[in-house]
Design a protein around this motif. Structure first.
Motif, PDB file in Angstrom:
ATOM      1  N   TYR A 170     -41.304 -12.824  28.354  1.00 49.30           N
ATOM      2  CA  TYR A 170     -42.104 -12.329  27.234  1.00 49.30           C
ATOM      3  C   TYR A 170     -43.552 -12.062  27.643  1.00 49.30           C
ATOM      4  O   TYR A 170     -44.324 -11.512  26.854  1.00 49.30           O
ATOM      5  N   GLY A 171     -43.915 -12.419  28.863  1.00 48.58           N
ATOM      6  CA  GLY A 171     -45.246 -12.140  29.357  1.00 48.58           C
ATOM      7  C   GLY A 171     -45.405 -10.752  29.936  1.00 48.58           C
ATOM      8  O   GLY A 171     -46.505 -10.370  30.340  1.00 48.58           O
ATOM      9  N   LEU A 172     -44.337  -9.983  29.987  1.00 52.61           N
ATOM     10  CA  LEU A 172     -44.374  -8.622  30.532  1.00 52.61           C
ATOM     11  C   LEU A 172     -44.623  -7.607  29.426  1.00 52.61           C
ATOM     12  O   LEU A 172     -44.010  -7.675  28.355  1.00 52.61           O
ATOM     13  N   ASP A 173     -45.521  -6.658  29.690  1.00 49.53           N
ATOM     14  CA  ASP A 173     -45.797  -5.603  28.717  1.00 49.53           C
ATOM     15  C   ASP A 173     -44.614  -4.661  28.555  1.00 49.53           C
ATOM     16  O   ASP A 173     -44.326  -4.199  27.448  1.00 49.53           O
ATOM     17  N   ASP A 174     -43.941  -4.368  29.656  1.00 49.51           N
ATOM     18  CA  ASP A 174     -42.817  -3.433  29.641  1.00 49.51           C
ATOM     19  C   ASP A 174     -41.530  -4.140  30.056  1.00 49.51           C
ATOM     20  O   ASP A 174     -41.558  -5.179  30.714  1.00 49.51           O
ATOM     21  N   ASP A 175     -40.430  -3.539  29.664  1.00 55.66           N
ATOM     22  CA  ASP A 175     -39.125  -4.107  29.995  1.00 55.66           C
ATOM     23  C   ASP A 175     -38.668  -3.578  31.355  1.00 55.66           C
ATOM     24  O   ASP A 175     -38.337  -2.398  31.496  1.00 55.66           O
ATOM     25  N   PHE A 176     -38.664  -4.455  32.357  1.00 58.84           N
ATOM     26  CA  PHE A 176     -38.202  -4.078  33.697  1.00 58.84           C
ATOM     27  C   PHE A 176     -36.805  -4.635  33.984  1.00 58.84           C
ATOM     28  O   PHE A 176     -36.391  -4.707  35.131  1.00 58.84           O
ATOM     29  N   GLY A 177     -36.122  -5.051  32.939  1.00 64.74           N
ATOM     30  CA  GLY A 177     -34.777  -5.591  33.129  1.00 64.74           C
ATOM     31  C   GLY A 177     -34.747  -7.046  33.537  1.00 64.74           C
ATOM     32  O   GLY A 177     -33.690  -7.574  33.892  1.00 64.74           O
ATOM     33  N   PHE A 178     -35.905  -7.728  33.488  1.00 66.54           N
ATOM     34  CA  PHE A 178     -35.979  -9.138  33.896  1.00 66.54           C
ATOM     35  C   PHE A 178     -35.541 -10.027  32.743  1.00 66.54           C
ATOM     36  O   PHE A 178     -36.135 -10.006  31.668  1.00 66.54           O
ATOM     37  N   ARG A 179     -34.509 -10.820  32.945  1.00 64.73           N
ATOM     38  CA  ARG A 179     -34.019 -11.749  31.939  1.00 64.73           C
ATOM     39  C   ARG A 179     -34.000 -13.184  32.442  1.00 64.73           C
ATOM     40  O   ARG A 179     -34.146 -14.133  31.679  1.00 64.73           O
ATOM     41  N   LYS A 180     -33.795 -13.335  33.748  1.00 63.45           N
ATOM     42  CA  LYS A 180     -33.709 -14.665  34.356  1.00 63.45           C
ATOM     43  C   LYS A 180     -33.937 -14.504  35.847  1.00 63.45           C
ATOM     44  O   LYS A 180     -34.033 -13.389  36.362  1.00 63.45           O
ATOM     45  N   ARG A 181     -34.045 -15.609  36.537  1.00 63.72           N
ATOM     46  CA  ARG A 181     -34.277 -15.584  37.979  1.00 63.72           C
ATOM     47  C   ARG A 181     -32.969 -15.297  38.699  1.00 63.72           C
ATOM     48  O   ARG A 181     -31.986 -16.041  38.563  1.00 63.72           O
ATOM     49  N   VAL A 182     -32.953 -14.199  39.450  1.00 61.04           N
ATOM     50  CA  VAL A 182     -31.797 -13.830  40.270  1.00 61.04           C
ATOM     51  C   VAL A 182     -32.303 -13.620  41.681  1.00 61.04           C
ATOM     52  O   VAL A 182     -33.150 -12.765  41.916  1.00 61.04           O
ATOM     53  N   ARG A 183     -31.769 -14.388  42.635  1.00 56.96           N
ATOM     54  CA  ARG A 183     -32.303 -14.375  43.995  1.00 56.96           C
ATOM     55  C   ARG A 183     -31.517 -13.496  44.952  1.00 56.96           C
ATOM     56  O   ARG A 183     -32.112 -12.799  45.772  1.00 56.96           O
ATOM     57  N   ARG A 184     -30.202 -13.581  44.935  1.00 60.51           N
ATOM     58  CA  ARG A 184     -29.409 -13.043  46.041  1.00 60.51           C
ATOM     59  C   ARG A 184     -28.394 -12.012  45.577  1.00 60.51           C
ATOM     60  O   ARG A 184     -27.270 -12.385  45.285  1.00 60.51           O
ATOM     61  N   PRO A 185     -28.729 -10.743  45.566  1.00 56.78           N
ATOM     62  CA  PRO A 185     -30.069 -10.193  45.800  1.00 56.78           C
ATOM     63  C   PRO A 185     -30.825 -10.063  44.489  1.00 56.78           C
ATOM     64  O   PRO A 185     -30.225 -10.156  43.413  1.00 56.78           O
ATOM     65  N   PRO A 186     -32.152  -9.832  44.530  1.00 59.69           N
ATOM     66  CA  PRO A 186     -32.892  -9.578  43.287  1.00 59.69           C
ATOM     67  C   PRO A 186     -32.440  -8.253  42.688  1.00 59.69           C
ATOM     68  O   PRO A 186     -32.400  -7.234  43.373  1.00 59.69           O
ATOM     69  N   THR A 187     -32.079  -8.261  41.415  1.00 65.70           N
ATOM     70  CA  THR A 187     -31.454  -7.086  40.810  1.00 65.70           C
ATOM     71  C   THR A 187     -32.382  -6.326  39.865  1.00 65.70           C
ATOM     72  O   THR A 187     -31.924  -5.454  39.125  1.00 65.70           O
TER      73      THR A 187
END
Length: 386
Positions: A170-187
């Motif tokens: 919720y700290g992002l101004d725009d929606d970049f598809g980030f919902r949770k931490r994904v490491r391998r690989p970052p999606t």
């Protein structure tokens, strides 16, 4: 001075007591060895044998990354000479009470910094969506004193991290598809930047641990494991939210990074070998093995090899889902510049009672941990965001 060499095809050569960064016949930079603290080589960069010899002789921490930021290794410089301190470090890894007490302080600092960053997001965004994660993480802070084992402590840390990243979006101004931490690989772009910043941050903490004269392998929160440098991973936990996560949010919200700065890496398809008379030649080409190694290339972008406390569901989902999202070379350099500017930003450190940069704070925390190992301090004071 910390130097990143990112120009593909560049060479690092020696000239007397100096190093030169050259591309073709042009000299890009002159590196004065007495000022050089760390040299970070990214991708296809050649370091000549005379330059390697000088780096080794002067004990310069030299780190090798792939061009997308994936950690590959570092020059093996001389181990700390204080064998008695190192023996004490390893002895204390068997002290359950010491490990639990110290690891609890580290996790408490990490959780407090998570709550502080979420509260800043709430004040800025004026959203009630942060209330749930904040309240839940505060509840976990109250549970820390009751945990009896390191496994329980790691479980609390893992649950808090999942809640935190759910609120951080919720700290992002725009929606970049980030919902949770994904490491391998970052999606998605945000996870891609977080992975890169965490890699840089852990490398700086490895350097800080070395400066403090400590052995990087025995830690308290991350258990002993073959080939894993656990101590830097322990000490970096409290810096993730106030340093790396804050930089990532700023890079996106200030429009330094945009959608076009990223691309999805898709592994190339390998051609099947032409059929032979008896197919024995085709068998020898090991098609499946080649395909496997190519696919793992896309899967290879995450913090550091075998450095996480445990494999999460998010990692498994990342492996089976989208391709790896990576930064374009110009954007990669922007992240490096932002990281270094943040590293040199000064603030008032309450425990040290003085102003220092984030880079100095990492060394301060490592030296504080050394005082704990040597018995000069009763407890470890974690780094807290104010």
């Amino acid at each position: 001075m910390i130097v990143y060499v990112t120009t593909q095809g560049a060479r690092v050569v020696r000239e007397g007591r100096h190093l030169l960064v050259k591309y073709k016949e042009d000299i890009y930079h002159t590196l004065f060895i007495h000022k050089l603290e760390q040299l970070i080589i990214c991708g296809n960069v050649t370091v000549t044998p005379p330059a390697l010899s000088l780096l080794l002789r002067e004990g310069i921490d030299t780190v090798f990354l792939r061009k997308d930021g994936r950690y590959r290794g570092r020059l093996a410089i001389q181990e700390p000479k204080n064998v008695f301190l190192r023996r004490r470090q390893f002895a204390l890894t068997g002290d359950v009470i010491f490990c639990l007490k110290t690891a609890r302080s580290i996790v408490r600092g990490k959780l407090l910094n998570m709550v502080t960053l979420l509260q800043r997001i709430k004040r800025t965004r004026k959203t009630q969506s942060i209330d749930g994660p904040c309240k839940a993480i505060r509840g976990m802070l109250e549970r820390l004193d009751a945990v009896q084992t390191l496994d329980q402590l790691r479980g609390v840390e893992g649950q808090a991290s999942a809640l935190y990243f759910n609120g951080m979006r919720y700290g992002l101004d725009d929606d970049f598809g980030f919902r949770k931490r994904v490491r391998r690989p970052p999606t998605d772009p945000v996870n891609s930047v977080l992975s890169l910043l965490y890699t840089f941050l852990i490398n700086r903490m490895v350097a800080a641990v070395r400066i403090a004269g400590l052995d990087p392998y025995p830690g308290v929160l991350h258990s002993l494991e073959y080939g894993r440098q656990s101590l830097p991973l322990d000490l970096v936990e409290e810096f993730r939210a106030p340093f790396a996560d804050a930089v990532a949010l700023a890079l996106f919200n200030l429009r330094v990074l945009k959608e076009q700065d990223f691309y999805v890496y898709e592994p190339p398809e390998l051609p099947l070998p032409k059929p032979q008379k008896d197919n024995l030649d085709a068998v020898a080409q090991d098609v499946l093995g080649a395909m496997s190694s190519t696919e793992s290339e896309a899967d290879d972008f995450f913090d550091l090899p075998d450095q996480q406390m445990e494999t999460t569901v998010d990692e498994a989902e990342g492996r089976q889902g989208k391709g790896a999202v990576r930064l374009q070379p110009p954007a990669f350099k922007k992240v490096i510049i932002a990281f270094e500017k943040k590293l040199n930003t000064e603030f008032f450190h309450p425990v040290a009672s003085s102003r220092m940069s984030y880079g100095d704070a990492m060394v301060f925390q490592a030296r504080q941990y050394r005082r704990l190992i040597e018995g000069e301090a009763a407890q470890y004071h974690s780094f807290l965001l104010r």
